[in-house]
Write a protein that holds these residues in place. Structure first.
Motif: not given
Length: 403
Positions: A323, A325-327, A330, A373
């Motif tokens: 995801n 938004e799962n930093y 990432q 981001s």
């Protein structure tokens, strides 16, 4: 398309011995030349309404053509009735050979084929020959060749690359509904997925798509090809891969300062790893970099399960890990991609360097895009990866030859 009339020179009037009267008669009898059309392509009859209204050529990509995507316009297509009254699905790119496709095909054969299986040039040449009978594989090969040219040359073929990619993915999805019955059909499907995966590694905004395609490739490999010994991809078996590694891997002097810097950056993420999968992923990564201190082969063998680990997650676990938004997920993934290049310099001789550096440039792009981001609390965890990217830009492009 209006074909140009080829008018040979008036050889009769140039022959020795022709009289002036004959020349005058020939000229007066010749019909006037027809004006040539300026159009060099077939008229787009299936283009979107926006392109028709603006009187520009539409490349007919679905669901949104390139001109509309570039200009932010609403892209809508007219419905296409068939003779029976039902609607016919129009494929993004019909199976018609364009001359530029020959260039994509040549690029695939000479430089753009996937790097797995290791030293698999003959396998991919065989796949290229098979593509004559498998439309999905043909589109995947041409799309990969187009992306490889775009990433490593000065000509932009991204529109054509996307067109072939969309067509290949659509055909793969259709085939997954009715699994192949013969080994050669399974090989063609698996080759298609690997080509799509490799193409993802050349697309600047597709890190999540790359990981998703890796998972898809693993699914096809474990379900469609249960016996690699009967496949042209027998080198994909664990035994085949280890055998190839033993022939390729060399022990090179290790840069312990670089190794420790990578390890420190990875361990700094320990407080933000919350789920079982994130903790396990980090531990495997640290084990891999520790193994490099003593053995290049051991480090590579530790890297393989790290690379494949997200593919072993359950569906919801995988979606949570990738995801955007799962930093944490990432950041872990970016460290893995960069570790591929950290290890490559110490595991492979320079002659194993890929012919083109396009994939390396993509990984650098993914890292920089992630840095832009990330929220402020996560910015410290991307500092070392960004520093390493500055070094990597100036270095050779050796990596562990993952797709």
């Amino acid at each position: 398309m209006v074909q140009k009339a080829i008018t040979p020179p008036d050889s009769s009037s140039e022959c020795h011995g022709s009289s002036p009267e004959a020349k005058t008669t020939a000229k007066s009898a010749a019909p006037p030349r027809q004006a040539l059309s300026r159009r060099g392509h077939f008229k787009s009859r299936l283009g979107c309404f926006s392109c028709k209204r603006r009187r520009v050529k539409c490349d007919e990509l679905r669901p949104e053509c390139s001109p509309c995507r570039r200009l932010g316009l609403s892209c809508m297509y007219p419905t296409t009735p068939s003779s029976s009254g039902s609607q016919t699905t129009i494929r993004p790119n019909p199976s018609v050979l364009n001359l530029v496709d020959l260039r994509f095909y040549h690029q695939f054969l000479t430089a753009g084929f996937p790097t797995l299986p290791l030293r698999g040039e003959k396998v991919w040449a065989q796949c290229a020959a098979m593509s004559y009978n498998y439309e999905c594989l043909a589109h995947a090969i041409l799309g990969l060749g187009a992306s490889h040219l775009s990433k490593n040359c000065t000509i932009d073929y991204e529109a054509q690359a996307l067109q072939h990619r969309v067509a290949a993915i659509k055909l793969v999805n259709e085939q997954l509904d009715k699994p192949p019955q013969k080994p050669i059909d399974a090989d063609a499907l698996f080759a298609t997925v690997i080509c799509l995966l490799t193409q993802s590694s050349l697309m600047s905004d597709s890190m999540v798509e790359y990981m998703t395609m890796t998972r898809g490739g693993n699914l096809v490999a474990t379900t469609i090809i249960p016996d690699f010994n009967a496949s042209i991809f027998k080198a994909f078996s664990p035994e085949g891969h280890v055998s190839a590694l033993n022939e390729m891997v060399q022990e090179h002097p290790k840069d312990l300062k670089l190794i420790e810097a990578f390890k420190a950056s990875a361990l700094s993420m320990k407080p933000i790893c919350q789920t079982v999968n994130e903790i396990k992923y980090l531990e495997t990564m640290v084990s891999c970099i520790d193994a490099l201190k003593t053995s290049s082969l051991s480090a590579w063998l530790h890297f393989v399960p790290l690379y494949m680990m997200p593919s072993t997650f359950g569906n919801q676990e995988f979606l949570a890990f990738v995801n955007p938004e799962n930093y944490t997920g990432q950041l872990l993934a970016i460290h893995m991609f960069l570790l591929d290049y950290v290890l490559g310099r110490f595991c492979l001789p320079l002659e194993e360097e890929p012919k083109c550096p396009g994939r390396k440039l993509t990984i650098i792009s993914w890292t920089k895009n992630l840095a832009q981001s990330l929220p402020k609390p996560y910015q410290p965890y991307i500092e070392w990866p960004l520093q390493y990217c500055d070094v990597l830009e100036k270095q050779d492009s050796r990596y562990l030859l993952s797709p």
